[in-house]
Design an enzyme around this catalytic site. Structure first.
Site, PDB file in Angstrom:
ATOM      1  N   ASP A   1      49.228 -21.179 -36.600  1.00  0.00           N
ATOM      2  CA  ASP A   1      50.624 -20.739 -36.540  1.00  0.00           C
ATOM      3  C   ASP A   1      51.587 -21.926 -36.523  1.00  0.00           C
ATOM      4  O   ASP A   1      51.391 -22.874 -35.746  1.00  0.00           O
ATOM      5  CB  ASP A   1      50.812 -19.917 -35.248  1.00  0.00           C
ATOM      6  CG  ASP A   1      52.217 -19.377 -35.098  1.00  0.00           C
ATOM      7  OD1 ASP A   1      52.535 -18.422 -35.827  1.00  0.00           O
ATOM      8  OD2 ASP A   1      52.982 -19.899 -34.263  1.00  0.00           O
TER       9      ASP A   1
ATOM     10  N   ASN B   1      42.944   3.728 -25.771  1.00  0.00           N
ATOM     11  CA  ASN B   1      42.905   4.224 -24.391  1.00  0.00           C
ATOM     12  C   ASN B   1      44.149   5.025 -23.990  1.00  0.00           C
ATOM     13  O   ASN B   1      44.325   5.353 -22.816  1.00  0.00           O
ATOM     14  CB  ASN B   1      42.653   3.077 -23.400  1.00  0.00           C
ATOM     15  CG  ASN B   1      43.835   2.116 -23.328  1.00  0.00           C
ATOM     16  OD1 ASN B   1      44.817   2.288 -24.059  1.00  0.00           O
ATOM     17  ND2 ASN B   1      43.743   1.120 -22.470  1.00  0.00           N
TER      18      ASN B   1
ATOM     19  N   HIS C   1      53.384  -9.376 -40.290  1.00  0.00           N
ATOM     20  CA  HIS C   1      54.069  -8.879 -39.099  1.00  0.00           C
ATOM     21  C   HIS C   1      55.466  -9.488 -38.932  1.00  0.00           C
ATOM     22  O   HIS C   1      56.154  -9.144 -37.977  1.00  0.00           O
ATOM     23  CB  HIS C   1      53.210  -9.191 -37.867  1.00  0.00           C
ATOM     24  CG  HIS C   1      53.044 -10.673 -37.686  1.00  0.00           C
ATOM     25  ND1 HIS C   1      52.323 -11.447 -38.564  1.00  0.00           N
ATOM     26  CD2 HIS C   1      53.532 -11.520 -36.764  1.00  0.00           C
ATOM     27  CE1 HIS C   1      52.383 -12.697 -38.188  1.00  0.00           C
ATOM     28  NE2 HIS C   1      53.102 -12.785 -37.090  1.00  0.00           N
ATOM     29  N   ASP C   2      55.849 -10.389 -39.809  1.00  0.00           N
ATOM     30  CA  ASP C   2      57.189 -10.996 -39.745  1.00  0.00           C
ATOM     31  C   ASP C   2      58.101 -10.489 -40.857  1.00  0.00           C
ATOM     32  O   ASP C   2      59.229 -10.993 -41.004  1.00  0.00           O
ATOM     33  CB  ASP C   2      57.095 -12.523 -39.894  1.00  0.00           C
ATOM     34  CG  ASP C   2      56.386 -13.187 -38.731  1.00  0.00           C
ATOM     35  OD1 ASP C   2      56.432 -12.636 -37.615  1.00  0.00           O
ATOM     36  OD2 ASP C   2      55.767 -14.250 -38.945  1.00  0.00           O
TER      37      ASP C   2
ATOM     38  N   GLU D   1      49.936 -21.618 -41.688  1.00  0.00           N
ATOM     39  CA  GLU D   1      51.295 -21.169 -41.978  1.00  0.00           C
ATOM     40  C   GLU D   1      52.170 -22.414 -42.110  1.00  0.00           C
ATOM     41  O   GLU D   1      52.349 -23.156 -41.143  1.00  0.00           O
ATOM     42  CB  GLU D   1      51.791 -20.296 -40.831  1.00  0.00           C
ATOM     43  CG  GLU D   1      53.137 -19.711 -41.096  1.00  0.00           C
ATOM     44  CD  GLU D   1      53.808 -19.239 -39.817  1.00  0.00           C
ATOM     45  OE1 GLU D   1      54.576 -18.301 -39.895  1.00  0.00           O
ATOM     46  OE2 GLU D   1      53.572 -19.830 -38.746  1.00  0.00           O
TER      47      GLU D   1
ATOM     48  N   ASP E   1      47.328   4.361 -23.712  1.00  0.00           N
ATOM     49  CA  ASP E   1      48.457   3.828 -22.921  1.00  0.00           C
ATOM     50  C   ASP E   1      49.665   3.504 -23.797  1.00  0.00           C
ATOM     51  O   ASP E   1      50.648   2.924 -23.316  1.00  0.00           O
ATOM     52  CB  ASP E   1      48.027   2.606 -22.098  1.00  0.00           C
ATOM     53  CG  ASP E   1      47.641   1.430 -22.975  1.00  0.00           C
ATOM     54  OD1 ASP E   1      47.655   1.580 -24.222  1.00  0.00           O
ATOM     55  OD2 ASP E   1      47.305   0.357 -22.432  1.00  0.00           O
TER      56      ASP E   1
ATOM     57  N   ASP F   1      45.037  -1.678 -29.120  1.00  0.00           N
ATOM     58  CA  ASP F   1      44.134  -2.540 -28.345  1.00  0.00           C
ATOM     59  C   ASP F   1      42.914  -2.942 -29.172  1.00  0.00           C
ATOM     60  O   ASP F   1      42.728  -2.479 -30.305  1.00  0.00           O
ATOM     61  CB  ASP F   1      43.730  -1.845 -27.037  1.00  0.00           C
ATOM     62  CG  ASP F   1      43.400  -0.383 -27.255  1.00  0.00           C
ATOM     63  OD1 ASP F   1      42.792  -0.075 -28.292  1.00  0.00           O
ATOM     64  OD2 ASP F   1      43.779   0.454 -26.399  1.00  0.00           O
TER      65      ASP F   1
ATOM     66  N   ASP G   1      44.425 -15.889 -34.812  1.00  0.00           N
ATOM     67  CA  ASP G   1      45.543 -16.812 -34.740  1.00  0.00           C
ATOM     68  C   ASP G   1      45.278 -17.911 -33.725  1.00  0.00           C
ATOM     69  O   ASP G   1      44.737 -17.638 -32.646  1.00  0.00           O
ATOM     70  CB  ASP G   1      46.801 -16.057 -34.276  1.00  0.00           C
ATOM     71  CG  ASP G   1      47.737 -15.747 -35.407  1.00  0.00           C
ATOM     72  OD1 ASP G   1      48.496 -16.650 -35.793  1.00  0.00           O
ATOM     73  OD2 ASP G   1      47.691 -14.610 -35.910  1.00  0.00           O
TER      74      ASP G   1
ATOM     75  N   ASP H   1      45.547   2.702 -30.800  1.00  0.00           N
ATOM     76  CA  ASP H   1      45.446   2.678 -29.344  1.00  0.00           C
ATOM     77  C   ASP H   1      44.266   3.551 -28.917  1.00  0.00           C
ATOM     78  O   ASP H   1      44.327   4.777 -29.029  1.00  0.00           O
ATOM     79  CB  ASP H   1      46.767   3.202 -28.756  1.00  0.00           C
ATOM     80  CG  ASP H   1      46.678   3.413 -27.253  1.00  0.00           C
ATOM     81  OD1 ASP H   1      45.794   2.794 -26.614  1.00  0.00           O
ATOM     82  OD2 ASP H   1      47.498   4.190 -26.726  1.00  0.00           O
TER      83      ASP H   1
HETATM   84  C1  NOJ Z   1      54.993 -17.413 -36.982  1.00  0.00           C
HETATM   85  C2  NOJ Z   1      54.537 -16.085 -36.495  1.00  0.00           C
HETATM   86  O1  NOJ Z   1      54.023 -15.359 -37.581  1.00  0.00           O
HETATM   87  C3  NOJ Z   1      55.729 -15.442 -35.839  1.00  0.00           C
HETATM   88  O2  NOJ Z   1      55.486 -14.095 -35.534  1.00  0.00           O
HETATM   89  C4  NOJ Z   1      56.104 -16.254 -34.622  1.00  0.00           C
HETATM   90  O3  NOJ Z   1      57.296 -15.767 -34.092  1.00  0.00           O
HETATM   91  C5  NOJ Z   1      56.298 -17.732 -34.957  1.00  0.00           C
HETATM   92  N1  NOJ Z   1      55.320 -18.254 -35.862  1.00  0.00           N
HETATM   93  C6  NOJ Z   1      56.274 -18.561 -33.698  1.00  0.00           C
HETATM   94  O4  NOJ Z   1      54.990 -18.559 -33.150  1.00  0.00           O
END
Ligand code: NOJ
Length: 561
Positions: free
Chosen positions: A200, A24, A330-331, A257, A26, A30, A99, A22
């Site tokens: 995605d 700035n 991130h999932d 993906e 907040d 970013d 993405d 981050d």
């Molecule tokens: C895959 C993404 O990596 C995930 O974070 C998202 O929730 C789903 N696709 C739906 O966009």
């Protein structure tokens, strides 16, 4: 040697912008924050930066619910910040990938708002609206996040389809106008210097008309209908359109993906001769430690199954496509907490995981913090979790009478929030992520495990990753070698060879906290030690290796001419 495409000999670094840095104060990461940390990213030796979505979004699904595809969300900065980021990436000789979320928009997107306002609007057909059946949803398809995939709109007396959250209505790719919109968005960012796209949920574009009912899940009226929407033949056509209209002419790379693939479909997507996609990011490879589709029903890692899944795709795509290799994103929870030993052998097991994964054939995708061996955050309260998937599952679990303590443990082990806790930069307040109040709490161990501490330690996970990235680059065995797993049924050993004309390599990994013995495969005695997390391998006179807990190394052998 065959010349690789730029993305074949690359390592990608994935940034989740909200949690990276981050600039700035907040409390929210970013774009300027990424730019400020580009020297750090470049110091890893990576070639590509992939950023998750930073577009205008109500943030119902971590930014994968986009309300304006052409604008930076003010929480992340401005278009100038974006341009500075891309320029900074390019100035360091790297590429920038972002993405593209094409399966759905946010329900706050003006297209959807127009569709809701008027059945006769052309935007109504940008989405899938259907009348109900016998006073219920048009079918019993389940949403991937739980509950029904259909949402009722009283004003229209119709339901709309959302494979993900109800704030993510699915776009109707059977409408040619939708495809034109998509192409023009892809061109818009390409004009701004983007070098490639991560597509995605892109194999869900075509849904079987009729939306046939499916077998319900236990205890639910709804069921997974992937057979009716994943990898339908029409998707190939859409991929060819994207390639011929935008990706090909602009020289953009694609990583898609994709899940629920069979071999023929995978080759159909990825075979260079067919002109569809460059790399496959196979989502279900990491589903090896859960029951079926349910990530909140964890199982211990079944290593033979994991090896089998990897070996399978290595073989199917060898010469017919290209894989993305990854241990987290991130999932996903943090790899070291999930597959390694986040306690006594944290650093060693984090290094071993990298050693095991990134000498396979494909392009490594490192997720921010993985290069530090960051662990799951170990939150102490359910209120620290933010993600829609986690909160939906929690609500359903509590409604079934399960305890809060049970869900605290589950979410700490399995939720997507595990990978979304702020990047640990140093041992200062908020782990050095922000000067303000962080939007998510930092990891409990950030004071010990952070980039500053690892920078100063030659033996750190961070410095191991730097060496790994350097030694794999340009190697014929890594790029083109055939992959053969040895001892596929062994519950602890993860061993494979990669054999090319010029050379062969052997990757040996002990996925356990116990010593293990293993005979050094023929031809590798006297091989060059490319990488190791424990120093020189212990080999006795009989040629048997004694592997230390979580040991991993790679040996290289020149092929006989
Ligand atoms: C895959 C993404 O990596 C995930 O974070 C998202 O929730 C789903 N696709 C739906 O966009």
């Amino acid at each position: 040697m065959r010349q690789p495409k730029w993305w074949q000999d690359a390592v990608v670094y994935q940034v989740y912008p909200r949690s990276f840095y981050d600039a700035n104060g907040d409390g929210v990461g970013d774009l300027r924050g990424i730019t400020e940390k580009l020297d750090y990213i470049a110091s890893l030796g990576v070639d590509v930066v992939w950023s998750c979505p930073f577009f205008v979004s109500p943030w119902a699904d971590g930014g994968y619910d986009i309300a304006d595809y052409r604008a930076v969300d003010p929480a992340f900065g401005t278009m100038e910040d974006f341009e500075a980021l891309v320029a900074g990436v390019h100035a360091r000789g790297m590429k920038f990938v972002m993405d593209f979320v094409g399966n759905h928009t946010s329900d706050e997107h003006p297209w959807f708002q127009a569709a809701l306002a008027d059945k006769n609007s052309p935007y109504h057909d940008y989405y899938t609206f259907r009348p109900g059946k016998d006073g219920r949803e048009p079918s019993n398809w389940a949403s991937i996040f739980g509950g029904s995939a259909w949402e009722y709109v009283p004003a229209l007396d119709e339901y709309y389809l959302h494979l993900f959250a109800k704030k993510q209505p699915d776009l109707n790719w059977e409408n040619p106008q939708v495809v034109e919109e998509v192409l023009s968005i892809l061109e818009f960012w390409a004009d701004k210097g983007v070098d490639g796209y991560r597509l995605d949920a892109i194999n869900y574009l075509y849904k079987e008309p009729g939306y046939p009912d499916v077998e319900p899940l236990p205890g639910s009226p709804y069921g997974f209908a992937t057979a009716h929407y994943a990898n339908k033949p029409r998707v190939h056509e859409h991929f060819r359109t994207l390639r011929s209209r935008v990706m090909g002419p602009r020289g953009l790379s694609t990583v898609a993906e994709v899940a629920y693939l069979d071999d023929e479909t995978a080759r159909g997507y990825a075979d260079p001769a067919r002109g569809e996609l460059d790399m496959l990011y196979l989502f279900d490879v990491l589903n090896v430690d859960q029951q079926g589709f349910d990530k909140f029903s964890p199982l211990p890692l079944d290593l033979p199954r994991f090896k089998q899944a990897l070996a399978h795709w290595q073989q199917v795509l060898h010469g017919h496509g290209w894989l993305a290799l990854f241990l987290g994103n991130h999932d996903q929870p943090r790899a070291v907490s999930r597959f390694g030993d986040e306690g006594r052998y944290r650093a060693r097991s984090a290094k071993m995981l990298a050693n095991a994964m990134y000498f396979l054939q494909g392009t490594p995708y490192l997720y921010q913090g993985e290069e530090l061996g960051m662990t799951n955050p170990h939150y102490t309260s359910l209120s620290q979790f933010k993600d829609v998937e986690a909160l939906d599952a929690l609500r359903a679990g509590l409604a079934r009478g399960e305890s809060e303590q049970h869900w605290l443990e589950l979410l700490n082990a399995r939720s997507r929030d595990c990978g979304r806790a702020p990047f640990s930069w140093n041992d200062g307040p908020a782990a050095g992520f922000t000067a303000g109040t962080p939007w998510m709490d930092p990891c409990a161990d950030a004071a010990q495990i952070n980039a500053a501490a690892e920078e100063n330690d030659p033996d750190s996970v961070l410095n191991f990753y730097r060496t790994l990235i350097r030694v794999r680059k340009g190697r014929p065995s890594v790029l083109w070698g055939r992959t053969d797993f040895l001892v596929p049924e062994d519950p602890d050993l993860f061993v494979y060879t990669r054999t090319a004309e010029e050379e062969a390599l052997l990757s040996v990994n002990n996925f356990s906290g116990e010593e293990r013995h293993f005979p050094l495969p023929q031809g590798f005695a006297g091989g060059e030690l490319l990488l190791s997390n424990c120093g020189a391998p212990q080999l006795d006179e009989e040629g048997v290796l004694t592997l230390r807990p979580w040991e991993g190394f790679v040996l290289l052998r020149k092929q006989q001419p």
